[in-house]
Design a protein around this motif. Sequence first.
Motif, PDB file in Angstrom:
ATOM      1  N   ASN A  50       0.828  -1.210   0.000  1.00 31.88           N
ATOM      2  CA  ASN A  50       0.000   0.000   0.000  1.00 31.88           C
ATOM      3  C   ASN A  50       0.862   1.261   0.000  1.00 31.88           C
ATOM      4  O   ASN A  50       0.565   2.231  -0.713  1.00 31.88           O
ATOM      5  CB  ASN A  50      -0.930   0.007   1.218  1.00 31.88           C
ATOM      6  N   ASP A  51       1.939   1.269   0.798  1.00 34.79           N
ATOM      7  CA  ASP A  51       2.848   2.421   0.812  1.00 34.79           C
ATOM      8  C   ASP A  51       3.492   2.623  -0.555  1.00 34.79           C
ATOM      9  O   ASP A  51       3.598   3.761  -1.045  1.00 34.79           O
ATOM     10  CB  ASP A  51       3.922   2.214   1.880  1.00 34.79           C
ATOM     11  N   PHE A  52       3.935   1.536  -1.164  1.00 34.03           N
ATOM     12  CA  PHE A  52       4.568   1.635  -2.488  1.00 34.03           C
ATOM     13  C   PHE A  52       3.567   2.128  -3.532  1.00 34.03           C
ATOM     14  O   PHE A  52       3.892   2.988  -4.365  1.00 34.03           O
ATOM     15  CB  PHE A  52       5.122   0.263  -2.879  1.00 34.03           C
ATOM     16  N   TYR A  53       2.340   1.630  -3.476  1.00 37.82           N
ATOM     17  CA  TYR A  53       1.320   2.024  -4.451  1.00 37.82           C
ATOM     18  C   TYR A  53       0.968   3.509  -4.314  1.00 37.82           C
ATOM     19  O   TYR A  53       0.851   4.233  -5.310  1.00 37.82           O
ATOM     20  CB  TYR A  53       0.068   1.164  -4.253  1.00 37.82           C
ATOM     21  N   THR A  54       0.808   3.967  -3.075  1.00 34.01           N
ATOM     22  CA  THR A  54       0.476   5.387  -2.865  1.00 34.01           C
ATOM     23  C   THR A  54       1.615   6.301  -3.300  1.00 34.01           C
ATOM     24  O   THR A  54       1.387   7.370  -3.875  1.00 34.01           O
ATOM     25  CB  THR A  54       0.150   5.634  -1.382  1.00 34.01           C
ATOM     26  N   SER A  55       2.863   5.880  -3.046  1.00 36.15           N
ATOM     27  CA  SER A  55       4.003   6.702  -3.462  1.00 36.15           C
ATOM     28  C   SER A  55       4.092   6.800  -4.980  1.00 36.15           C
ATOM     29  O   SER A  55       4.328   7.884  -5.534  1.00 36.15           O
ATOM     30  CB  SER A  55       5.304   6.126  -2.902  1.00 36.15           C
ATOM     31  N   VAL A  56       3.873   5.666  -5.683  1.00 37.30           N
ATOM     32  CA  VAL A  56       3.897   5.673  -7.156  1.00 37.30           C
ATOM     33  C   VAL A  56       2.756   6.527  -7.712  1.00 37.30           C
ATOM     34  O   VAL A  56       2.927   7.290  -8.673  1.00 37.30           O
ATOM     35  CB  VAL A  56       3.822   4.228  -7.693  1.00 37.30           C
ATOM     36  N   LYS A  57       1.585   6.418  -7.087  1.00 45.29           N
ATOM     37  CA  LYS A  57       0.433   7.209  -7.540  1.00 45.29           C
ATOM     38  C   LYS A  57       0.689   8.699  -7.352  1.00 45.29           C
ATOM     39  O   LYS A  57       0.356   9.516  -8.235  1.00 45.29           O
ATOM     40  CB  LYS A  57      -0.805   6.781  -6.754  1.00 45.29           C
ATOM     41  N   ASP A  58       1.264   9.072  -6.214  1.00 41.54           N
ATOM     42  CA  ASP A  58       1.580  10.486  -5.973  1.00 41.54           C
ATOM     43  C   ASP A  58       2.589  11.002  -6.992  1.00 41.54           C
ATOM     44  O   ASP A  58       2.463  12.132  -7.487  1.00 41.54           O
ATOM     45  CB  ASP A  58       2.130  10.663  -4.556  1.00 41.54           C
TER      46      ASP A  58
END
Length: 310
Positions: free
Chosen positions: A180-188
Amino acid sequence: MVLHIVMFILKILCMILLAVAVLVLLALFFPVKYMGKTEFKDRTVAYRVCAGWLFRFLYVDFSGENDGGVITIRVLGIPVKRFYPFGTPESEKAKSREEKDAKKEPGTERQTKENPKSETKENPKSETKENPKSETKENPKSETKENPKSETKGNSKSAAKEKFSEKIGRIYRNVKSRWNDFYTSVKDKKDKASELKKVLKSKVTRRAYQFVKANVPKLLRHIRPRRFQSDVTFGAKTPDRTGQALGLIGVIFPVLKIPLDQVQITPDFERQVFEGTVTFKGYMLLGVVLYYILKLYFNRDIRRLMKKFS
């Protein structure tokens, strides 16, 4: 009588205002002359840059070697302030230590002249009179009487309580949180990249770029050194990088209008080296520099971009 006093005060105020105006005009339109010299040899860089204003009424000297450097400000030739932008060098630290030691020496002599027998008169028997049997009287069997089997039984029970399903659940939660942290960082990052593309393609950015392109070269031409001499031999790790650096120099010097006759640069495509000397002289008007800086700062398009990125 009152009119004479009022007129006298007004005269003094006018004289102060005139003096301030003259100083401001001198600061803005009297040229600031500067000169510098840099030497490169055997991975050592020795440099010195000086700038003077109003026939050296105010003089700034910046000199040093490699990482260490000293900036000295002088007024009428008298050093007013000295500071080190890259940290105090070891030589200055050694000098300050010697001065501190010299100041401390008379104080230590006075302490030794005072009663020297005060330390020797201490009763040495006070330490020996302590009861050595107090430690031996402790019951040594108290430690051995503990049951070692109780610890092993507790450890085995705690290990049995941790079930295999709980371990799997713990691992699953950790993996899920990291994903989830990796996905949110990539999305940002994707959102920021899309916003940046929109800003770069906008009309405001194009107008700001054209304005900067028209004014910044003028500012650089005004600041550029009028006299420039160099005798440099340089070479990068690979011949490709050496050629790229040589091409970059050939692009920058014509923009700054530095005559190539005064520049002697010899590339070395076989070894990594950087040796030579560079000297330059020039002058600039602070009023002209301030005019271009304010012109860039108060531009509407540039201010909009600054607000977006801030």
